[in-house]
Motif scaffolding. Structure first.
Motif, PDB file in Angstrom:
ATOM      1  N   ILE A 213      -1.529  -3.002  -4.043  1.00 21.03           N
ATOM      2  CA  ILE A 213      -1.047  -4.000  -5.024  1.00 21.03           C
ATOM      3  C   ILE A 213      -0.711  -5.289  -4.279  1.00 21.03           C
ATOM      4  O   ILE A 213      -0.092  -5.275  -3.212  1.00 21.03           O
ATOM      5  CB  ILE A 213       0.178  -3.478  -5.784  1.00 21.03           C
ATOM      6  N   GLN A 214      -1.109  -6.413  -4.884  1.00 19.86           N
ATOM      7  CA  GLN A 214      -0.744  -7.746  -4.360  1.00 19.86           C
ATOM      8  C   GLN A 214       0.111  -8.474  -5.392  1.00 19.86           C
ATOM      9  O   GLN A 214      -0.042  -8.259  -6.593  1.00 19.86           O
ATOM     10  CB  GLN A 214      -1.991  -8.548  -4.025  1.00 19.86           C
ATOM     11  N   ALA A 215       0.976  -9.371  -4.904  1.00 19.53           N
ATOM     12  CA  ALA A 215       1.858 -10.139  -5.800  1.00 19.53           C
ATOM     13  C   ALA A 215       2.288 -11.428  -5.101  1.00 19.53           C
ATOM     14  O   ALA A 215       2.186 -11.579  -3.870  1.00 19.53           O
ATOM     15  CB  ALA A 215       3.074  -9.306  -6.193  1.00 19.53           C
ATOM     16  N   GLU A 216       2.760 -12.360  -5.876  1.00 17.27           N
ATOM     17  CA  GLU A 216       3.274 -13.641  -5.359  1.00 17.27           C
ATOM     18  C   GLU A 216       4.799 -13.585  -5.281  1.00 17.27           C
ATOM     19  O   GLU A 216       5.456 -13.112  -6.207  1.00 17.27           O
ATOM     20  CB  GLU A 216       2.852 -14.802  -6.265  1.00 17.27           C
ATOM     21  N   VAL A 217       5.297 -14.055  -4.161  1.00 18.45           N
ATOM     22  CA  VAL A 217       6.752 -14.043  -3.932  1.00 18.45           C
ATOM     23  C   VAL A 217       7.319 -15.429  -4.254  1.00 18.45           C
ATOM     24  O   VAL A 217       6.836 -16.446  -3.741  1.00 18.45           O
ATOM     25  CB  VAL A 217       7.083 -13.646  -2.490  1.00 18.45           C
TER      26      VAL A 217
ATOM     27  N   GLU B 223       0.866  -1.187   0.000  1.00 19.10           N
ATOM     28  CA  GLU B 223       0.000   0.000   0.000  1.00 19.10           C
ATOM     29  C   GLU B 223       0.899   1.233   0.000  1.00 19.10           C
ATOM     30  O   GLU B 223       1.919   1.268   0.705  1.00 19.10           O
ATOM     31  CB  GLU B 223      -0.917   0.019   1.217  1.00 19.10           C
ATOM     32  N   GLY B 224       0.497   2.222  -0.802  1.00 18.33           N
ATOM     33  CA  GLY B 224       1.326   3.421  -0.847  1.00 18.33           C
ATOM     34  C   GLY B 224       0.774   4.502  -1.763  1.00 18.33           C
ATOM     35  O   GLY B 224      -0.356   4.421  -2.233  1.00 18.33           O
ATOM     36  N   HIS B 225       1.637   5.514  -2.085  1.00 20.79           N
ATOM     37  CA  HIS B 225       1.279   6.652  -2.942  1.00 20.79           C
ATOM     38  C   HIS B 225       2.238   6.702  -4.106  1.00 20.79           C
ATOM     39  O   HIS B 225       3.428   6.405  -3.948  1.00 20.79           O
ATOM     40  CB  HIS B 225       1.352   7.966  -2.158  1.00 20.79           C
ATOM     41  N   SER B 226       1.740   7.058  -5.232  1.00 18.22           N
ATOM     42  CA  SER B 226       2.581   7.203  -6.406  1.00 18.22           C
ATOM     43  C   SER B 226       1.933   8.225  -7.343  1.00 18.22           C
ATOM     44  O   SER B 226       0.696   8.369  -7.367  1.00 18.22           O
ATOM     45  CB  SER B 226       2.751   5.857  -7.139  1.00 18.22           C
ATOM     46  N   THR B 227       2.743   8.896  -8.153  1.00 17.51           N
ATOM     47  CA  THR B 227       2.210   9.866  -9.104  1.00 17.51           C
ATOM     48  C   THR B 227       1.500   9.162 -10.245  1.00 17.51           C
ATOM     49  O   THR B 227       0.574   9.715 -10.846  1.00 17.51           O
ATOM     50  CB  THR B 227       3.333  10.747  -9.655  1.00 17.51           C
ATOM     51  N   ALA B 228       1.948   7.923 -10.551  1.00 17.01           N
ATOM     52  CA  ALA B 228       1.296   7.127 -11.616  1.00 17.01           C
ATOM     53  C   ALA B 228       1.291   5.675 -11.169  1.00 17.01           C
ATOM     54  O   ALA B 228       2.274   4.926 -11.333  1.00 17.01           O
ATOM     55  CB  ALA B 228       2.017   7.283 -12.931  1.00 17.01           C
TER      56      ALA B 228
ATOM     57  N   ASN C 111       3.080 -12.073 -10.975  1.00 17.70           N
ATOM     58  CA  ASN C 111       1.621 -11.820 -11.051  1.00 17.70           C
ATOM     59  C   ASN C 111       1.175 -10.631 -10.190  1.00 17.70           C
ATOM     60  O   ASN C 111       0.254 -10.743  -9.354  1.00 17.70           O
ATOM     61  CB  ASN C 111       0.827 -13.067 -10.660  1.00 17.70           C
ATOM     62  N   PRO C 112       1.862  -9.519 -10.278  1.00 19.62           N
ATOM     63  CA  PRO C 112       1.394  -8.352  -9.526  1.00 19.62           C
ATOM     64  C   PRO C 112       0.055  -7.858 -10.105  1.00 19.62           C
ATOM     65  O   PRO C 112      -0.179  -7.898 -11.312  1.00 19.62           O
ATOM     66  CB  PRO C 112       2.507  -7.334  -9.722  1.00 19.62           C
ATOM     67  N   SER C 113      -0.825  -7.395  -9.187  1.00 16.74           N
ATOM     68  CA  SER C 113      -2.133  -6.864  -9.611  1.00 16.74           C
ATOM     69  C   SER C 113      -2.671  -5.944  -8.518  1.00 16.74           C
ATOM     70  O   SER C 113      -2.208  -6.009  -7.370  1.00 16.74           O
ATOM     71  CB  SER C 113      -3.120  -8.014  -9.875  1.00 16.74           C
ATOM     72  N   PHE C 114      -3.626  -5.126  -8.893  1.00 14.95           N
ATOM     73  CA  PHE C 114      -4.231  -4.226  -7.902  1.00 14.95           C
ATOM     74  C   PHE C 114      -5.221  -5.013  -7.069  1.00 14.95           C
ATOM     75  O   PHE C 114      -6.104  -5.695  -7.585  1.00 14.95           O
ATOM     76  CB  PHE C 114      -4.932  -3.056  -8.607  1.00 14.95           C
TER      77      PHE C 114
ATOM     78  N   ALA D 272       6.503  -2.413 -13.478  1.00 15.49           N
ATOM     79  CA  ALA D 272       7.781  -2.315 -12.767  1.00 15.49           C
ATOM     80  C   ALA D 272       7.976  -3.494 -11.827  1.00 15.49           C
ATOM     81  O   ALA D 272       9.059  -4.068 -11.728  1.00 15.49           O
ATOM     82  CB  ALA D 272       7.856  -0.997 -11.996  1.00 15.49           C
ATOM     83  N   LEU D 273       6.919  -3.858 -11.101  1.00  6.52           N
ATOM     84  CA  LEU D 273       7.034  -4.988 -10.188  1.00  6.52           C
ATOM     85  C   LEU D 273       7.188  -6.325 -10.927  1.00  6.52           C
ATOM     86  O   LEU D 273       7.871  -7.241 -10.468  1.00  6.52           O
ATOM     87  CB  LEU D 273       5.811  -5.035  -9.257  1.00  6.52           C
ATOM     88  N   ALA D 274       6.531  -6.451 -12.103  1.00  8.10           N
ATOM     89  CA  ALA D 274       6.625  -7.700 -12.868  1.00  8.10           C
ATOM     90  C   ALA D 274       8.010  -7.939 -13.414  1.00  8.10           C
ATOM     91  O   ALA D 274       8.399  -9.080 -13.681  1.00  8.10           O
ATOM     92  CB  ALA D 274       5.601  -7.673 -13.995  1.00  8.10           C
ATOM     93  N   SER D 275       8.782  -6.848 -13.552  1.00 12.05           N
ATOM     94  CA  SER D 275      10.150  -7.001 -14.070  1.00 12.05           C
ATOM     95  C   SER D 275      11.137  -7.445 -12.998  1.00 12.05           C
ATOM     96  O   SER D 275      12.299  -7.691 -13.279  1.00 12.05           O
ATOM     97  CB  SER D 275      10.610  -5.679 -14.697  1.00 12.05           C
ATOM     98  N   GLY D 276      10.696  -7.500 -11.745  1.00 13.86           N
ATOM     99  CA  GLY D 276      11.588  -7.931 -10.670  1.00 13.86           C
ATOM    100  C   GLY D 276      11.868  -9.440 -10.694  1.00 13.86           C
ATOM    101  O   GLY D 276      11.232 -10.217 -11.410  1.00 13.86           O
ATOM    102  N   LYS D 277      12.825  -9.889  -9.839  1.00 19.18           N
ATOM    103  CA  LYS D 277      13.251 -11.293  -9.827  1.00 19.18           C
ATOM    104  C   LYS D 277      12.343 -12.165  -8.958  1.00 19.18           C
ATOM    105  O   LYS D 277      12.168 -13.347  -9.217  1.00 19.18           O
ATOM    106  CB  LYS D 277      14.681 -11.402  -9.316  1.00 19.18           C
ATOM    107  N   ARG D 278      11.767 -11.631  -7.896  1.00 18.68           N
ATOM    108  CA  ARG D 278      11.072 -12.460  -6.921  1.00 18.68           C
ATOM    109  C   ARG D 278       9.559 -12.258  -6.912  1.00 18.68           C
ATOM    110  O   ARG D 278       8.860 -13.005  -6.240  1.00 18.68           O
ATOM    111  CB  ARG D 278      11.616 -12.182  -5.510  1.00 18.68           C
TER     112      ARG D 278
END
Length: 357
Positions: free
Chosen positions: A351-355, A311-316, A332-335, A323-329
């Motif tokens: 945003i939720q994602a699987e580690v 949970e957080g704030h971002s301009t976009a 399936n990131p999604s809102f 950006a999160l999908a390009s990470g290594k760990r």
């Protein structure tokens, strides 16, 4: 009961065989016969298969070496016997039938009671002439030759290294039908053999004891030889068992240590598995730091097993998914909730994602 029956049966067979044995030819043993002559001379003859051959005599002047050589040249392997021409002394006695089995020993002990001589002073032989079963007695003929008759000759032969086996003397009383001889090498045809060496009862007992001792020793040696490999194997097994007993505490200690190490490895494995299942927070934070842009900050981070909620704030906020999908760990990131417009002009996101471990 059985010994008495066997003795009776033997006597009956001897009585039946006596007439037939009289018809058999002379079966006197082969021997070299030395006959004392006048002035110390010795007549020499050889008996072979019942036939007697006369050989040249031996002079009285022959020394022991010459006497030994002369006899050796004339002799083959037959025993030497001394043939006497004078009649022996003969005594008939009735004795209890119970002494028949050990008659030779009995006569040795009782010779001075039955004759005027001691057993040590005579050469003797005996034969059973008859049996009176009603009186339980045996009729025995004892043939005696005083040792003084042949002492000089025996001494002369002994110096020459010659040991005669027996004396041959003219037969004493005629043996009636059913009579039995117990002499060693008793010839037929009017001559009898008297052994020169009667077994001394004490000596015979000692010899029997020595023989039994030797047999027992041989048996013990054989058993020891057979048992030696087993004994050695048993001793080796005992040594191995002692070494095993000595090493058992160390083995137990090593086994306990091994179990502890195995338990520790299992625990570390379980911890590592749990860590892999739950993910590594520091590594996830590092990945988020690299993936999120600078105009984005987090107000909440929740990691439960392999599910990450941000949970957080971002301009976009929409660009954060890529950006999160390009990470290594993170996969399936999604809102997890709709993106909201903040009063400051930014966007509030969840945003939720699987580690992936």
């Amino acid at each position: 009961m059985l010994p008495e029956f066997l003795t009776w049966w033997t006597r009956q067979m001897a009585d039946l065989a006596a007439p037939l044995l009289k018809r058999l030819p002379n079966n006197a043993p082969d021997a070299m016969l030395l006959t004392p002559g006048v002035g110390g001379t010795l007549g020499v003859s050889v008996r072979h298969k019942g036939q007697i051959g006369i050989l040249p005599g031996l002079p009285a002047a022959a020394d022991p070496d010459q006497l030994r050589d002369m006899i050796a040249r004339r002799r083959r392997r037959e025993p030497v016997m001394i043939r006497l021409t004078r009649n022996p002394l003969v005594r008939d006695v009735w004795l209890p039938a119970a002494v028949e089995a050990g008659l030779d020993r009995f006569l040795t002990y009782e010779m001075d009671q039955l004759t005027p001589f001691k057993a040590a002073d005579v050469f003797f032989a005996h034969r059973v002439l008859g049996v009176d079963r009603r009186k339980a007695a045996i009729h025995v003929e004892i043939t005696l030759v005083p040792k003084v008759w042949v002492h000089a000759l025996l001494d002369r032969l002994e110096r020459a290294g010659i040991v005669p086996a027996a004396l041959e003397v003219p037969a004493g009383l005629n043996v009636p039908a059913g009579g039995r001889t117990t002499d060693v090498m008793a010839p037929k045809g009017g001559m009898r053999c008297i052994p020169l060496r009667h077994a001394d009862p004490t000596r015979r007992t000692r010899q029997r004891l020595a023989w039994r001792t030797a047999v027992a020793a041989s048996g013990s040696l054989a058993l020891a030889t057979l048992a030696e490999p087993l004994v050695r194997q048993s001793m080796a097994l005992g040594r191995v068992e002692a070494q095993v007993a000595e090493l058992r505490p160390r083995v137990h200690e090593a086994e306990m240590l091994r179990q502890r190490i195995a338990a520790g490895l299992a625990g570390s494995g379980r911890i590592a598995a749990a860590r892999q299942q739950a993910g590594q927070p520091l590594a996830i934070l590092a990945d988020l730091t690299d993936s999120l842009p600078d105009d984005t900050w987090l107000t909440s981070l929740s990691l439960r097993r392999t599910r990450l909620v941000l949970e957080g704030h971002s301009t976009a906020a929409t660009r954060l998914i890529a950006a999160l999908a390009s990470g290594k760990r993170l996969h399936n990131p999604s809102f997890a909730a709709p993106v909201l417009r903040a009063e400051t002009g930014g966007e509030v996101f969840t945003i939720q994602a699987e580690v992936t471990p």
